[in-house]
Design a protein around this motif. Structure first.
Motif, PDB file in Angstrom:
ATOM      1  N   SER A 103       0.900  -1.459  -0.186  1.00 12.08           N
ATOM      2  CA  SER A 103       0.056  -0.028  -0.111  1.00 12.08           C
ATOM      3  C   SER A 103       1.135   1.018  -0.298  1.00 12.08           C
ATOM      4  CB  SER A 103      -0.808  -0.326   1.228  1.00 12.08           C
ATOM      5  OG  SER A 103      -1.579  -1.127   0.940  1.00 12.08           O
ATOM      6  N   VAL A 104       1.663   1.749   0.570  1.00 12.42           N
ATOM      7  CA  VAL A 104       2.329   2.482   0.944  1.00 12.42           C
ATOM      8  C   VAL A 104       3.040   2.776  -0.649  1.00 12.42           C
ATOM      9  CG1 VAL A 104       5.128   3.361   2.553  1.00 12.42           C
ATOM     10  CG2 VAL A 104       3.166   2.555   3.643  1.00 12.42           C
ATOM     11  N   ALA A 105       3.916   1.549  -1.133  1.00 13.06           N
ATOM     12  CA  ALA A 105       4.545   2.111  -2.653  1.00 13.06           C
ATOM     13  C   ALA A 105       3.201   1.816  -3.592  1.00 13.06           C
ATOM     14  CB  ALA A 105       5.643   0.476  -3.019  1.00 13.06           C
ATOM     15  N   ALA A 106       1.990   1.823  -3.184  1.00 16.03           N
ATOM     16  CA  ALA A 106       1.382   2.102  -4.628  1.00 16.03           C
ATOM     17  C   ALA A 106       0.739   3.473  -4.480  1.00 16.03           C
ATOM     18  CB  ALA A 106       0.118   1.429  -3.890  1.00 16.03           C
ATOM     19  N   PHE A 107       1.057   4.191  -3.167  1.00 22.47           N
ATOM     20  CA  PHE A 107       0.606   5.518  -2.805  1.00 22.47           C
ATOM     21  C   PHE A 107       1.829   6.151  -2.977  1.00 22.47           C
ATOM     22  CE2 PHE A 107      -3.023   3.361  -0.214  1.00 22.47           C
ATOM     23  CZ  PHE A 107      -4.427   4.032  -1.020  1.00 22.47           C
ATOM     24  N   THR A 108       2.549   5.961  -2.641  1.00 18.93           N
ATOM     25  CA  THR A 108       3.963   7.142  -2.911  1.00 18.93           C
ATOM     26  C   THR A 108       4.056   6.704  -4.393  1.00 18.93           C
ATOM     27  OG1 THR A 108       5.283   5.306  -2.281  1.00 18.93           O
ATOM     28  CG2 THR A 108       4.504   6.612  -0.652  1.00 18.93           C
ATOM     29  N   VAL A 109       4.042   6.580  -5.315  1.00 23.40           N
ATOM     30  CA  VAL A 109       4.436   6.875  -7.225  1.00 23.40           C
ATOM     31  C   VAL A 109       4.051   8.264  -7.371  1.00 23.40           C
ATOM     32  CG1 VAL A 109       3.571   4.762  -7.638  1.00 23.40           C
ATOM     33  CG2 VAL A 109       1.870   6.410  -8.225  1.00 23.40           C
ATOM     34  N   ARG A 110       5.093   8.648  -8.150  1.00 24.49           N
ATOM     35  CA  ARG A 110       4.784   9.961  -8.999  1.00 24.49           C
ATOM     36  C   ARG A 110       3.800  10.331  -9.911  1.00 24.49           C
ATOM     37  NH1 ARG A 110       5.682  11.963 -13.615  1.00 24.49           N
ATOM     38  NH2 ARG A 110       5.933  13.904 -14.293  1.00 24.49           N
ATOM     39  N   ALA A 111       3.405   9.520 -10.314  1.00 23.13           N
ATOM     40  CA  ALA A 111       1.803   9.573 -10.899  1.00 23.13           C
ATOM     41  C   ALA A 111       0.917   8.104 -11.424  1.00 23.13           C
ATOM     42  CB  ALA A 111       1.779  10.120 -12.023  1.00 23.13           C
ATOM     43  N   TYR A 112       0.065   8.010 -10.763  1.00 21.26           N
ATOM     44  CA  TYR A 112      -1.188   6.467 -11.634  1.00 21.26           C
ATOM     45  C   TYR A 112      -1.226   6.037 -13.264  1.00 21.26           C
ATOM     46  CZ  TYR A 112      -2.426   7.188  -6.353  1.00 21.26           C
ATOM     47  OH  TYR A 112      -2.754   7.538  -5.194  1.00 21.26           O
ATOM     48  N   PRO A 113      -0.736   4.944 -13.070  1.00 19.95           N
ATOM     49  CA  PRO A 113      -1.421   4.060 -14.170  1.00 19.95           C
ATOM     50  C   PRO A 113      -2.434   5.333 -15.181  1.00 19.95           C
ATOM     51  CG  PRO A 113      -0.373   2.217 -13.189  1.00 19.95           C
ATOM     52  CD  PRO A 113      -0.689   3.658 -12.346  1.00 19.95           C
ATOM     53  N   SER A 114      -3.272   5.137 -13.816  1.00 18.09           N
ATOM     54  CA  SER A 114      -4.872   5.660 -15.265  1.00 18.09           C
ATOM     55  C   SER A 114      -4.699   6.960 -15.431  1.00 18.09           C
ATOM     56  CB  SER A 114      -5.963   5.500 -13.905  1.00 18.09           C
ATOM     57  OG  SER A 114      -5.201   5.927 -13.150  1.00 18.09           O
ATOM     58  N   GLU A 115      -3.533   7.561 -14.559  1.00 16.55           N
ATOM     59  CA  GLU A 115      -3.122   9.011 -14.984  1.00 16.55           C
ATOM     60  C   GLU A 115      -2.682   9.640 -16.266  1.00 16.55           C
ATOM     61  OE1 GLU A 115      -1.779  11.717 -11.732  1.00 16.55           O
ATOM     62  OE2 GLU A 115      -2.509   9.803 -10.458  1.00 16.55           O
ATOM     63  N   VAL A 116      -1.338   8.324 -15.993  1.00 13.82           N
ATOM     64  CA  VAL A 116      -0.767   8.415 -17.010  1.00 13.82           C
ATOM     65  C   VAL A 116      -1.588   7.718 -19.017  1.00 13.82           C
ATOM     66  CG1 VAL A 116       1.304   7.232 -18.845  1.00 13.82           C
ATOM     67  CG2 VAL A 116       1.517   7.825 -16.037  1.00 13.82           C
ATOM     68  N   GLY A 117      -2.382   7.116 -18.915  1.00 16.47           N
ATOM     69  CA  GLY A 117      -3.033   6.943 -19.702  1.00 16.47           C
ATOM     70  C   GLY A 117      -4.205   7.519 -20.066  1.00 16.47           C
ATOM     71  N   ALA A 118      -4.950   8.494 -19.023  1.00 19.53           N
ATOM     72  CA  ALA A 118      -5.601   9.280 -19.780  1.00 19.53           C
ATOM     73  C   ALA A 118      -4.964  10.390 -20.343  1.00 19.53           C
ATOM     74  CB  ALA A 118      -6.302   9.971 -18.614  1.00 19.53           C
ATOM     75  N   ARG A 119      -4.220  10.592 -20.093  1.00 15.94           N
ATOM     76  CA  ARG A 119      -2.862  12.502 -20.329  1.00 15.94           C
ATOM     77  C   ARG A 119      -2.186  11.501 -22.497  1.00 15.94           C
ATOM     78  NH1 ARG A 119      -1.474  16.273 -17.894  1.00 15.94           N
ATOM     79  NH2 ARG A 119      -1.474  15.332 -15.804  1.00 15.94           N
ATOM     80  N   ARG A 120      -2.188  10.451 -22.517  1.00 15.26           N
ATOM     81  CA  ARG A 120      -1.875  10.299 -23.277  1.00 15.26           C
ATOM     82  C   ARG A 120      -3.088  10.061 -23.723  1.00 15.26           C
ATOM     83  NH1 ARG A 120       2.769   4.907 -21.600  1.00 15.26           N
ATOM     84  NH2 ARG A 120       3.770   6.760 -21.267  1.00 15.26           N
ATOM     85  N   ARG A 121      -3.693   9.189 -23.955  1.00 19.67           N
ATOM     86  CA  ARG A 121      -5.002   9.555 -24.682  1.00 19.67           C
ATOM     87  C   ARG A 121      -5.743  11.012 -25.254  1.00 19.67           C
ATOM     88  NH1 ARG A 121      -4.177   4.991 -22.871  1.00 19.67           N
ATOM     89  NH2 ARG A 121      -4.386   3.162 -23.276  1.00 19.67           N
ATOM     90  N   LEU A 122      -5.031  11.962 -24.074  1.00 20.05           N
ATOM     91  CA  LEU A 122      -6.011  13.207 -24.409  1.00 20.05           C
ATOM     92  C   LEU A 122      -5.289  13.907 -25.445  1.00 20.05           C
ATOM     93  CD1 LEU A 122      -8.254  14.564 -23.085  1.00 20.05           C
ATOM     94  CD2 LEU A 122      -6.621  15.741 -21.630  1.00 20.05           C
ATOM     95  N   GLU A 123      -3.646  13.977 -25.503  1.00 16.53           N
ATOM     96  CA  GLU A 123      -3.396  14.503 -25.429  1.00 16.53           C
ATOM     97  C   GLU A 123      -2.666  13.724 -27.070  1.00 16.53           C
ATOM     98  OE1 GLU A 123       0.380  13.909 -23.253  1.00 16.53           O
ATOM     99  OE2 GLU A 123       0.511  15.388 -22.426  1.00 16.53           O
ATOM    100  N   ALA A 124      -3.096  12.230 -27.850  1.00 16.24           N
ATOM    101  CA  ALA A 124      -3.168  11.831 -28.503  1.00 16.24           C
ATOM    102  C   ALA A 124      -4.502  12.236 -29.826  1.00 16.24           C
ATOM    103  CB  ALA A 124      -2.731  10.519 -28.435  1.00 16.24           C
ATOM    104  N   HIS A 125      -5.580  12.473 -28.754  1.00 16.18           N
ATOM    105  CA  HIS A 125      -6.053  13.477 -29.489  1.00 16.18           C
ATOM    106  C   HIS A 125      -6.679  14.841 -29.227  1.00 16.18           C
ATOM    107  CE1 HIS A 125     -10.751  14.540 -29.667  1.00 16.18           C
ATOM    108  NE2 HIS A 125     -10.819  12.830 -30.445  1.00 16.18           N
ATOM    109  N   ASN A 126      -5.846  15.212 -28.994  1.00 16.31           N
ATOM    110  CA  ASN A 126      -5.555  16.668 -29.582  1.00 16.31           C
ATOM    111  C   ASN A 126      -4.347  17.090 -29.822  1.00 16.31           C
ATOM    112  OD1 ASN A 126      -7.911  17.035 -28.197  1.00 16.31           O
ATOM    113  ND2 ASN A 126      -7.360  17.820 -26.141  1.00 16.31           N
ATOM    114  N   GLY A 127      -3.351  16.097 -30.014  1.00 15.01           N
ATOM    115  CA  GLY A 127      -2.504  16.618 -30.782  1.00 15.01           C
ATOM    116  C   GLY A 127      -1.556  16.937 -30.378  1.00 15.01           C
TER     117      GLY A 127
END
Length: 173
Positions: A144-168
């Motif tokens: 749990s501590v390892a899960a909460f001490t990451v810079r960004a969650y994979p869901s954030e990275v995935g959402a950002r990549r898809r958003l940026e790919a769609h917006n160019g």
């Protein structure tokens, strides 16, 4: 961007809403509160684990009790580190192919459906596992501590990549 192109709306992620996009004070507050709530539940579970372990421990002869306690301390330290490593490896693996917002929501729904049956079976396992519960609780704490001490969650990275790919826009993560 031309007038005919419309930017995609920032998707809302479970637990973070749309705060993940700007990563401002509200984002960090949501992450801190989420981690605190989860760690409070985990602390309660660890307390129950220690109480059940204590009831098992009381049935042991004094010489065996001392050896078993030290074995639990060693196992708990190893389990804490192991839980941390398992979570960090899983995080790195998920960052290679992060889920988009819809994939993340679907995975969470499936996870909740599967966990219902495990909750019933888990009550019996608590009693059977009493001799090793401290190490199990230590593993959960490390994970749990390892899960909460990451810079960004994979869901954030995935959402950002898809958003940026769609917006160019070029990828930044």
């Amino acid at each position: 961007m031309t007038a005919s192109e419309t930017p995609v709306e920032i998707p809302s992620l479970p637990g973070l809403g749309t705060t993940w996009y700007r990563r401002g004070p509200r984002y960090w507050l949501r992450r801190a509160l989420g981690a605190a709530a989860w760690l409070a539940v985990l602390a309660f579970c660890a307390y129950i684990a220690l109480v059940l372990y204590g009831s098992f421990r009381g049935a042991l002869p004094p010489g065996v009790r001392r050896v078993w306690d030290w074995a639990q301390v060693a196992a708990s330290v190893v389990a804490l580190v192991w839980g941390w490593l398992v979570q960090r490896r899983e995080h790195r693996r998920r960052l290679l192919d992060p889920p988009g917002p819809d994939e993340f929501r679907a995975a969470k729904r499936d996870e909740h459906r599967r966990s219902t049956g495990l909750a019933v079976a888990g009550r019996v396992l608590w009693l059977v596992a009493a001799p090793v519960l401290p190490a199990s609780a230590a593993w959960a704490v490390g994970w749990s501590v390892a899960a909460f001490t990451v810079r960004a969650y994979p869901s954030e990275v995935g959402a950002r990549r898809r958003l940026e790919a769609h917006n160019g826009h070029p990828r930044t993560s």
